[in-house]
Write a protein that holds these residues in place. Sequence first.
Motif, PDB file in Angstrom:
ATOM      1  N   THR A 450      26.732 -75.699  16.076  1.00  0.00           N
ATOM      2  CA  THR A 450      25.987 -74.921  15.084  1.00  0.00           C
ATOM      3  C   THR A 450      26.622 -73.555  14.869  1.00  0.00           C
ATOM      4  N   LYS A 451      26.957 -72.904  15.964  1.00  0.00           N
ATOM      5  CA  LYS A 451      27.602 -71.593  15.854  1.00  0.00           C
ATOM      6  C   LYS A 451      28.936 -71.704  15.127  1.00  0.00           C
ATOM      7  N   LEU A 452      29.703 -72.715  15.428  1.00  0.00           N
ATOM      8  CA  LEU A 452      31.002 -72.887  14.774  1.00  0.00           C
ATOM      9  C   LEU A 452      30.848 -73.134  13.283  1.00  0.00           C
ATOM     10  N   ARG A 453      29.798 -73.837  12.918  1.00  0.00           N
ATOM     11  CA  ARG A 453      29.586 -74.139  11.509  1.00  0.00           C
ATOM     12  C   ARG A 453      29.308 -72.866  10.705  1.00  0.00           C
ATOM     13  N   TYR A 454      28.562 -71.944  11.299  1.00  0.00           N
ATOM     14  CA  TYR A 454      28.174 -70.741  10.569  1.00  0.00           C
ATOM     15  C   TYR A 454      29.092 -69.537  10.824  1.00  0.00           C
ATOM     16  N   TYR A 455      29.659 -69.464  12.018  1.00  0.00           N
ATOM     17  CA  TYR A 455      30.379 -68.242  12.398  1.00  0.00           C
ATOM     18  C   TYR A 455      31.872 -68.461  12.633  1.00  0.00           C
ATOM     19  N   GLN A 456      32.410 -69.565  12.155  1.00  0.00           N
ATOM     20  CA  GLN A 456      33.820 -69.854  12.429  1.00  0.00           C
ATOM     21  C   GLN A 456      34.736 -68.740  11.915  1.00  0.00           C
ATOM     22  N   ASN A 457      34.415 -68.173  10.761  1.00  0.00           N
ATOM     23  CA  ASN A 457      35.248 -67.105  10.214  1.00  0.00           C
ATOM     24  C   ASN A 457      35.225 -65.873  11.115  1.00  0.00           C
ATOM     25  N   ASN A 458      34.049 -65.558  11.674  1.00  0.00           N
ATOM     26  CA  ASN A 458      33.958 -64.451  12.629  1.00  0.00           C
ATOM     27  C   ASN A 458      34.851 -64.704  13.838  1.00  0.00           C
ATOM     28  N   TYR A 459      34.735 -65.901  14.398  1.00  0.00           N
ATOM     29  CA  TYR A 459      35.482 -66.220  15.615  1.00  0.00           C
ATOM     30  C   TYR A 459      36.986 -66.200  15.366  1.00  0.00           C
ATOM     31  N   THR A 460      37.383 -66.674  14.186  1.00  0.00           N
ATOM     32  CA  THR A 460      38.808 -66.647  13.844  1.00  0.00           C
ATOM     33  C   THR A 460      39.307 -65.216  13.778  1.00  0.00           C
ATOM     34  N   ALA A 461      38.541 -64.354  13.126  1.00  0.00           N
ATOM     35  CA  ALA A 461      38.930 -62.951  13.007  1.00  0.00           C
ATOM     36  C   ALA A 461      39.015 -62.284  14.377  1.00  0.00           C
ATOM     37  N   ILE A 462      38.042 -62.583  15.251  1.00  0.00           N
ATOM     38  CA  ILE A 462      38.036 -62.010  16.600  1.00  0.00           C
ATOM     39  C   ILE A 462      39.275 -62.430  17.371  1.00  0.00           C
ATOM     40  N   ALA A 463      39.609 -63.713  17.295  1.00  0.00           N
ATOM     41  CA  ALA A 463      40.760 -64.229  18.033  1.00  0.00           C
ATOM     42  C   ALA A 463      42.074 -63.647  17.506  1.00  0.00           C
ATOM     43  N   LEU A 464      42.191 -63.559  16.192  1.00  0.00           N
ATOM     44  CA  LEU A 464      43.417 -62.994  15.614  1.00  0.00           C
ATOM     45  C   LEU A 464      43.549 -61.519  15.956  1.00  0.00           C
ATOM     46  N   ARG A 465      42.443 -60.826  15.895  1.00  0.00           N
ATOM     47  CA  ARG A 465      42.477 -59.402  16.217  1.00  0.00           C
ATOM     48  C   ARG A 465      42.840 -59.174  17.672  1.00  0.00           C
ATOM     49  N   ALA A 466      42.331 -60.045  18.542  1.00  0.00           N
ATOM     50  CA  ALA A 466      42.673 -59.932  19.962  1.00  0.00           C
ATOM     51  C   ALA A 466      44.148 -60.225  20.199  1.00  0.00           C
ATOM     52  N   SER A 467      44.704 -61.130  19.413  1.00  0.00           N
ATOM     53  CA  SER A 467      46.101 -61.544  19.604  1.00  0.00           C
ATOM     54  C   SER A 467      47.095 -60.608  18.928  1.00  0.00           C
ATOM     55  N   TYR A 468      46.748 -60.112  17.707  1.00  0.00           N
ATOM     56  CA  TYR A 468      47.717 -59.340  16.912  1.00  0.00           C
ATOM     57  C   TYR A 468      47.216 -57.956  16.487  1.00  0.00           C
ATOM     58  N   GLN A 469      46.059 -57.525  16.986  1.00  0.00           N
ATOM     59  CA  GLN A 469      45.452 -56.242  16.627  1.00  0.00           C
ATOM     60  C   GLN A 469      44.903 -56.198  15.194  1.00  0.00           C
ATOM     61  N   ASN A 470      45.002 -57.291  14.460  1.00  0.00           N
ATOM     62  CA  ASN A 470      44.390 -57.363  13.138  1.00  0.00           C
ATOM     63  C   ASN A 470      44.198 -58.834  12.770  1.00  0.00           C
ATOM     64  N   ASN A 471      43.479 -59.069  11.698  1.00  0.00           N
ATOM     65  CA  ASN A 471      43.201 -60.450  11.269  1.00  0.00           C
ATOM     66  C   ASN A 471      43.857 -60.771   9.931  1.00  0.00           C
ATOM     67  N   PHE A 472      44.967 -60.096   9.622  1.00  0.00           N
ATOM     68  CA  PHE A 472      45.575 -60.244   8.297  1.00  0.00           C
ATOM     69  C   PHE A 472      46.081 -61.658   8.030  1.00  0.00           C
ATOM     70  N   ASP A 473      46.307 -62.440   9.071  1.00  0.00           N
ATOM     71  CA  ASP A 473      46.713 -63.831   8.845  1.00  0.00           C
ATOM     72  C   ASP A 473      45.668 -64.597   8.036  1.00  0.00           C
ATOM     73  N   GLN A 474      44.422 -64.163   8.124  1.00  0.00           N
ATOM     74  CA  GLN A 474      43.351 -64.834   7.381  1.00  0.00           C
ATOM     75  C   GLN A 474      43.461 -64.624   5.874  1.00  0.00           C
ATOM     76  N   TYR A 475      44.221 -63.621   5.462  1.00  0.00           N
ATOM     77  CA  TYR A 475      44.306 -63.274   4.046  1.00  0.00           C
ATOM     78  C   TYR A 475      45.551 -63.830   3.359  1.00  0.00           C
ATOM     79  N   THR A 476      46.394 -64.573   4.068  1.00  0.00           N
ATOM     80  CA  THR A 476      47.654 -65.026   3.481  1.00  0.00           C
ATOM     81  C   THR A 476      47.441 -66.240   2.574  1.00  0.00           C
ATOM     82  N   GLY A 477      48.373 -66.411   1.630  1.00  0.00           N
ATOM     83  CA  GLY A 477      48.307 -67.531   0.697  1.00  0.00           C
ATOM     84  C   GLY A 477      47.647 -67.131  -0.611  1.00  0.00           C
ATOM     85  N   PHE A 478      47.971 -67.840  -1.664  1.00  0.00           N
ATOM     86  CA  PHE A 478      47.482 -67.507  -2.999  1.00  0.00           C
ATOM     87  C   PHE A 478      45.970 -67.677  -3.119  1.00  0.00           C
ATOM     88  N   ASP A 479      45.414 -68.683  -2.446  1.00  0.00           N
ATOM     89  CA  ASP A 479      43.958 -68.886  -2.496  1.00  0.00           C
ATOM     90  C   ASP A 479      43.211 -67.647  -2.031  1.00  0.00           C
TER      91      ASP A 479
END
Length: 688
Positions: A450-479
Amino acid sequence: MNNIIQNPFTTIKANDLDDSQINDQWVDLEEKKFIEYLEPNNHITQYIIGGKGTGKTHLMRYFSYKSQSIRNKKNPLYSIKKDGYFGVYFQASSLNGSKFDQLPYNIELKQSLFEYSMELWCAGLVIQSLLDLTKEGTSIFDSQENEKIFCDETLKLFSEDLFSADICNIIDLMKLISLFSNELDNEVNNSFIKELLGETPNFKVRVNRGKLIFGIPKLLSVNSKYFNGTTFLYLIDEIENISESQQMYLNTLVREKSKPVTFRIGARSHGIKSWKIFGSGEVNREGHEFEILRLDEVFITSKNYNEFATNLVFNRLVKSNINKNTINSEHIKKLSYKEKKNIIDDFFEVANVNLTLQTPNIDSMGNTIIMNKFLSKLNKKLDHDVSQRIAQNLKCHVDLRIEQSAIHVFSQRWSKLKNVSPQHLLDISFEIKEKIYLYVNKSDRNEISTKLRYYQNNYTAIALRASYQNNFDQYTGFDNLLKITLGFPRHILTILRNIYKMEIFNGFTPFLNGHKVSIKSQKMSLKESSDWFYEDCISEGVLGDSVAIFLDRLCELLRIDMYSDKPVECSSSSFVVDKNKLTNECKDILDWAEKTRVLIGGDPRIDKNSHRLLNSYFINGLLCPRWGLATSRRGALKLNDNAATIIFSPQKNEDYKLLKLHFENSRNAPFEVDNDNSIGEQQLGFDL
């Protein structure tokens, strides 16, 4: 060498395009066309309102006679007759309104001189447009006699006898209007010198209000077959650049207009200073004297924005000699939206986020960087051994998002307990460990799923920020560029312009020979564009500094929630507030933030407790990367009256620091253990 000679996205403002480029770079909406929104044949005045980059100027110039003529070079007069409208475009700044405001005379005289100047200016534009059209070899009038009648009738519009002037054709008429304009300019320019010398100004106002603006088009419709039945469209852009009294004069013209004349008036969202008219002091009203085309709302609410933006980008690439191996020019017009988008999609590298999240770095203790951070929080309230055992139960190396969801479930349960013992927390962690196992190995639907269904974007941002100090990978691509720039076509051109420059700097030629735009260039360009837009927004108007303080505070709180151990809102980049409960100062700041498009107003929401109607707002998508916020519009932070007052009021800095501290503590471990006392969440100013 097969290169794009010039950055196809260099020009992002319609003011920098010539008339030919206005046509070449025109992109229409797929379903309801722009002509259906603008309705150039409709005699009701229309205000075209929108923020920077929504396409006001391009739209208005496209419907001007210069663009009309280019679309039918062989017989532009026939084209105008067929279209049924004749557009005369100019920017309000060309009226030099500030020059009249600064004159050393009383308000009435200054206003009278401005009105006269505008009459001459509009008359000159119309007559010059006729001269432009006759360059193509077609006569405006059926005969020289008709032309002479038109000129004679035009002279009668002036308040003094001008028949001593030998005016036989529109060339002579243009010279006369230019003479009067130069005469006025000369007196205005020398007004301060005459004032110092004690000399009396020699102003001559030769025409009454509206006589030329309405009279010349009416005479043309009578004396020329090409303009008979044609709507005359004054396209007046950027009226934020004239004063309130000058806008009142324009409002008066709107009220007093007569056929065949009508107006299309462009302004930024904050550019309307008054709706009042002169004389009675009445107010022009929407739905009566005028209609409003809110252009940015057309894009924001339109499901066709992605198609529009894709066509806009594709058109720029085609005009810049994109690789012919990629696009066969003979088939360009036959390509569907999906085919065009697939071509553009293929130009962009997209970060492999799953690879980062599913192959995390593990330290010698068997912990990820996320778990180590959480472990340090546990150690503040629990024995080291208990903290380690809890961490062991919550960890999941299969996917960092699952591990973060486990932390979320654990933190949420902990925060709700009073006087909880370490053993109780350990028991909770064992329960969650079992849920992780069932989800990973048996796809069991439970709290984790349930948490993954609603908060997956949060968790992705947290993990990327922990790994690279930012979550800019989430913004790549034309979409993602489409999501970020939703509603603002100029924004996507700005980002792409920066991407192109960045790629060239790194020795690559983007969009050619199969070269993909690198993730690095995308991230750096997006940051540059986001920072530029932020600085541009906060520097606008007297409330710009106050908006900057409010925006920094709000986005800081949204970021805290986004990256917390137990986020309350999923992918939150919006908020709701009861605007009626705000102080006047707070309302002004909120309104200005919306007018400058820092905020985008959303549909009202009904409060589930009080049943009050609350106002909702989204952060402009181009600002979201600055704080690492989500571009999707899902969760919304609900501000109660106290929180809103603190966040909006620049002087409440100390109150905000306390609010922020309580807000952060409410969403992050460690929470209460035994008799540890915490401040209740309702005191924070948020309804959670």
